[in-house]
Write an enzyme that holds these catalytic residues in place. Structure first.
Site, PDB file in Angstrom:
ATOM      1  N   HIS A   1       8.134  -6.194  -2.623  1.00  0.00           N
ATOM      2  CA  HIS A   1       7.247  -6.856  -3.578  1.00  0.00           C
ATOM      3  C   HIS A   1       7.145  -8.337  -3.235  1.00  0.00           C
ATOM      4  CE1 HIS A   1       5.058  -7.318  -7.243  1.00  0.00           C
ATOM      5  NE2 HIS A   1       5.998  -7.983  -7.896  1.00  0.00           N
TER       6      HIS A   1
ATOM      7  N   CYS B   1       0.284  -7.391  -4.344  1.00  0.00           N
ATOM      8  CA  CYS B   1       1.219  -8.444  -4.732  1.00  0.00           C
ATOM      9  C   CYS B   1       1.224  -9.568  -3.696  1.00  0.00           C
ATOM     10  CB  CYS B   1       2.615  -7.869  -4.875  1.00  0.00           C
ATOM     11  SG  CYS B   1       3.167  -6.994  -3.396  1.00  0.00           S
TER      12      CYS B   1
ATOM     13  N   ASN C   1       5.668 -13.580 -11.506  1.00  0.00           N
ATOM     14  CA  ASN C   1       5.292 -12.240 -11.062  1.00  0.00           C
ATOM     15  C   ASN C   1       3.804 -12.010 -11.337  1.00  0.00           C
ATOM     16  OD1 ASN C   1       5.519  -9.634 -10.114  1.00  0.00           O
ATOM     17  ND2 ASN C   1       7.126  -9.007 -11.551  1.00  0.00           N
TER      18      ASN C   1
END
Ligand SMILES: *[C@@H]1O[C@H](CO)[C@@H](O)[C@H](O)[C@H]1NC(C)=O
Ligand SMILES: *[C@@H]1O[C@H](CO)[C@@H](O)[C@H](O)[C@H]1NC(C)=O
Ligand SMILES: *[C@@H]1O[C@H](CO)[C@@H](O)[C@H](O)[C@H]1NC(C)=O
Ligand SMILES: *[C@@H]1O[C@H](CO)[C@@H](O)[C@H](O)[C@H]1NC(C)=O
Length: 411
Positions: free
Chosen positions: A333, A192, A369
């Protein structure tokens, strides 16, 4: 919406399908399968014909084929449990400020989801790679293949973020302005950090040149040895990788492989691509911690890499509205903040069945995302802003660790 018409809490389903002896117990899917044949679970009547066909519909949409009866039955039970959670969340009164829906993760329990996506307790201490506490030290056990660019003796001075725009607008949307590439999917690779950092560099490049090109995350996964490839990393280390005249190749020339190329890695693949102009990072700046104003000003300047805590079941199934859960665990994240604004559910054409129309407008950050476009609002999410949780690090900890790259000036 069709789904809300056949809502049944899972506890009720279990009660109706277990014997009287187990009336009061709520079994987990694994325990439940010990008491009931998988063929029964897979039958078209279980737990109701409506729920069975919704599950079958979901399987077709997400192309699921389970290779055994047992596995199929377990996944159906997990799906039903998630379905019950989604339906009960969406039918709260007063309504929650965000909605949940089924997506690619619907047959994963929240624990499996966190494990596969390296979140929560399965996060490998994601932002502090092992053996380094300042990002400047390379463990002797690992070969430093690109030592020439990594000056170990260079002193890092703390940057104060002074280069943001002066007139901060009330709303900003870098997606609409054209600075954001299409949503990517990291799959089960815990990189990520690379998707977030690359997104920030893509945005900075668009602002400098007007050219929007997807850049290579795989290059960072293979070549940035301070970070740990699919095992985790930190966006600011990724910017640091790029601070020494390297630049990034295009995604097209150095595509995503879902794992780190350990053996031939960086050296071999970099030979096949040339870093694009205007992808070299001169320096990066940290956005002042825990400040909504500083975050707003930073996003007004350019898309910003932010860290969040994303392992909860409501992150797993978020679909629309403004997410408002506060910051309770460590960040795990990395994503990209690409805008901010005010959300008024009364004027939102996407609001279903008017449930949200009773809600007050809310300020939000728009974030991109890397879980594919089935997740959230086509891959995006609105995170609550100015909700009074600044001290705690903002909604989902979004204010706690943010940084943005400043590109070298090139001709
Ligand atoms: C009741 O549930 C327990 C697990 O909680 C299970 O071991 C047992 O076999 C069940 N009994 C019946 C009659 O289904
Ligand atoms: C989120 O919003 C709902 C109402 O929309 C409210 O009941 C809940 O307390 C809020 N959660 C937090 C953590 O602020
Ligand atoms: C930015 O923050 C990170 C994480 O807190 C830290 O390691 C780094 O040294 C900071 N960098 C700058 C340039 O301030
Ligand atoms: C943007 O840059 C890429 C890579 O340098 C190039 O292939 C592409 O043609 C450029 N696009 C435009 C619209 O200039």
């Amino acid at each position: 919406m069709i789904l809300s018409r056949c809502f049944l809490p899972l506890a009720f389903l279990l009660i109706t399908t277990t014997t009287a002896a187990n009336l009061s117990s709520k079994l987990s899917p694994v325990e439940f399968l010990k008491t009931t044949s998988p063929h029964v679970v897979l039958s078209a009547e279980f737990p109701t014909p409506e729920l069975h066909s919704l599950f079958e519909e979901w399987k077709r949409k997400f192309e699921r084929i389970y290779d055994s009866v047992e596995k199929g039955a377990l996944r159906k039970l997990v799906w039903l449990e998630n379905h019950a959670h989604i339906e009960s969340h969406n039918s709260q009164n007063p309504p929650a400020s965000f909605k949940l829906s089924h997506n690619d993760f619907s047959d994963l329990s929240n624990d499996e989801f966190r494990r596969k996506y390296h979140l929560g307790e399965y996060s490998p201490g994601i932002f502090l790679p092992k053996g380094r506490d300042d990002g400047r030290w390379i463990s002797s056990g690992r070969k430093l293949r690109m030592a020439e660019w990594y000056d170990l003796n260079e002193e890092e001075e703390d940057e104060v973020d002074t280069s943001t725009v002066e007139d901060v607008p009330d709303e900003k949307n870098w997606v609409e302005e054209g600075a954001v590439t299409e949503v990517k999917n990291q799959w089960f690779c815990g990189a990520c950090w690379a998707f977030s950092a690359v997104g920030a560099i893509e945005g900075a490049r668009w602002i400098q040149t007007g050219n929007l090109t997807s850049l290579s995350t795989q290059q960072l996964i293979d070549c940035d040895l301070t970070d740990m490839g699919c095992g985790g990393g930190l966006m600011s280390y990724a910017f640091q990788y790029d601070e020494d005249d390297i630049g990034l190749c295009a995604l097209e020339d150095y595509p995503f492989a879902m794992h780190r190329h350990w053996f031939y890695g960086c050296k071999r693949y970099m030979a096949f691509c040339d870093p694009l102009p205007h992808t070299k990072v001169a320096k990066y700046v940290n956005v002042t911690e825990n400040s909504e104003e500083a975050m707003k000003a930073a996003i007004a300047t350019q898309p910003v890499s932010v860290a969040v805590t994303a392992g909860g079941v409501n992150w797993q199934f978020y679909s629309s509205g403004v997410f408002n859960e506060s910051c309770e665990t460590d960040v795990d994240h990395g994503i990209l903040a690409v805008g901010y604004g005010h959300y008024d559910p009364r004027t939102d054409p996407d609001v279903v069945e008017g449930a949200d129309s009773t809600q007050a407008p809310m300020d939000y950050y728009l974030v991109k995302n890397s879980w594919g476009s089935w997740w959230g609002m086509n891959g995006y999410m609105r995170l609550g802003r100015n909700l009074g949780n600044e001290e705690q690090g903002g909604t989902s900890c979004v204010l706690s660790m943010a940084s943005r790259p400043i590109l070298k000036k090139e001709d």
